[in-house]
Design an enzyme around this catalytic site. Structure first.
Site, PDB file in Angstrom:
ATOM      1  CE  LYS A  53      -3.830  -2.518   2.212  1.00 46.57           C
ATOM      2  NZ  LYS A  53      -4.465  -3.072   3.407  1.00 46.57           N
ATOM      3  CD  GLN A  97      -3.307  -4.355   6.655  1.00 44.41           C
ATOM      4  OE1 GLN A  97      -3.283  -3.338   5.840  1.00 44.41           O
ATOM      5  NE2 GLN A  97      -3.620  -5.532   6.141  1.00 44.41           N
ATOM      6  CG  ASP A 120      -9.908  -0.569   4.839  1.00 43.47           C
ATOM      7  OD1 ASP A 120      -9.627  -0.945   3.626  1.00 43.47           O
ATOM      8  OD2 ASP A 120      -8.934  -0.969   5.526  1.00 43.47           O
TER       9      ASP A 120
END
Ligand code: NDP
Length: 281
Positions: A53, A97, A120
């Site tokens: 990322k 994460q 997200d």
């Protein structure tokens, strides 16, 4: 005729180039798009994902900051980190994460991420918006699957889409997106009875199970578009949830690696830019 391989790398490259242009435009208007990633613990796969990322952000001209917390960090420490990022006007997107170390409560942390920075799309507010057809952040993996289907001109309206897996990050939002695109959706899980009978009716079959080779050629309708979301680490390297023989039956098939995973990262860039563009660029 073997299935057409859906090249996620190539489609993602187009989205990444688009992201680069959008980031450039933001910079010209005095806004530096900025993604903050919280990485708690030492999970090796998570470290690889976060590095990927970071690299993708750097290539697109998006600033990324990784906040690394120790494996034994406290819930309070993690929550404080999220709240600080929420307050920081220079941070447009926040990503926690997953998975978190076992002693930490994922749900509580995700609920704290400001919905406008939730790139997200895991916050209940964004999940709800998706469910009722309102604009919001959509989870990157299912969004990437939709873009991949679109790129290959695969019809969705009126088709039967079968999804295996009902997680909050893949299966459920995937079902909502396909439903919104007017597919008839069947969402399967570990208690589903007669799974193969259902999958054999699928014009679009999405496998998000996390078990290598789970979907066999016999479970696929000839000519179907088969989307393999699974990422499994085996002795032979990375494999998906769909066995190789599927290529003899399916019309379209995503490879692993080089399929959905690439699209996930491209959609993260896109969502981060959506967040940054709200700041007037
Ligand atoms: P989860 O473990 O959260 O969900 C797995 C789902 O599979 C569950 O809904 C489970 O059912 C279902 N399942 C398990 N066994 C069976 C069975 N025998 N029959 C039918 N359904 C079954 O996984 P995720 O959704 O997080 O991820 C799925 C896969 O996708 C993983 O391999 C993951 O690594 C990969 N992934 C890939 C991404 C990418 O970018 N390509 C991004 C995110 C994930 P139940 O709910 O009943 O337990």
């Amino acid at each position: 005729m073997p299935a057409i391989r859906m090249d996620g790398r190539a489609v993602a490259a187009r989205w990444k180039e688009e992201a680069r242009k959008r980031a450039e435009h933001c910079l010209e208007h005095g806004v530096t798009p900025h993604l903050a990633v919280i990485l708690a613990g030492e999970d090796p796969a998570s470290r690889v994902y976060v590095r990927n990322k970071e690299n993708a952000c750097a290539k697109a001209g998006i600033r990324s900051t990784v906040i690394r917390l120790a494996q034994d960090c406290t819930q309070e420490e993690l929550e404080k980190t999220v709240l600080t990022l929420n307050e920081d006007p220079g941070v447009h997107g926040i990503l926690v994460q997953l998975p978190l170390p076992k002693h930490l409560c994922e749900a509580r942390v995700l609920a704290l991420v400001h919905p406008d920075k939730d790139v997200d799309g895991f916050h209940a507010m964004n999940a709800g918006r998706l469910m009722i057809g309102q604009k919001g952040f959509v989870p990157c993996t299912p969004l990437g699957v939709m873009k991949l289907l679109e790129a290959y001109g695969i019809p969705i309206c009126g088709k039967h889409a079968v999804i295996i897996g009902r997680s909050n990050i893949v299966g459920k939002p995937m079902a909502m997106l396909l439903l919104a695109a007017n597919a008839t959706v069947t969402l399967c899980h570990s208690h589903t009875q007669g799974l193969a009978e259902l999958t054999r009716q699928a014009d679009i079959l999405v496998a998000a199970v996390g078990k290598p080779g789970f979907v066999t050629a016999e479970m696929i309708k000839p000519g179907a578009a088969v989307i393999d979301v699974g990422i499994n680490r085996t002795q032979d390297g990375l494999t998906g949830d769909v066995e190789e023989r599927a290529a003899d039956v399916a019309g379209f098939l995503t490879p692993v690696p080089g399929g959905v995973g690439q699209m996930t990262i491209a959609m993260l860039l896109s969502n981060t830019l959506d967040a940054a563009e709200r700041h007037g660029c």
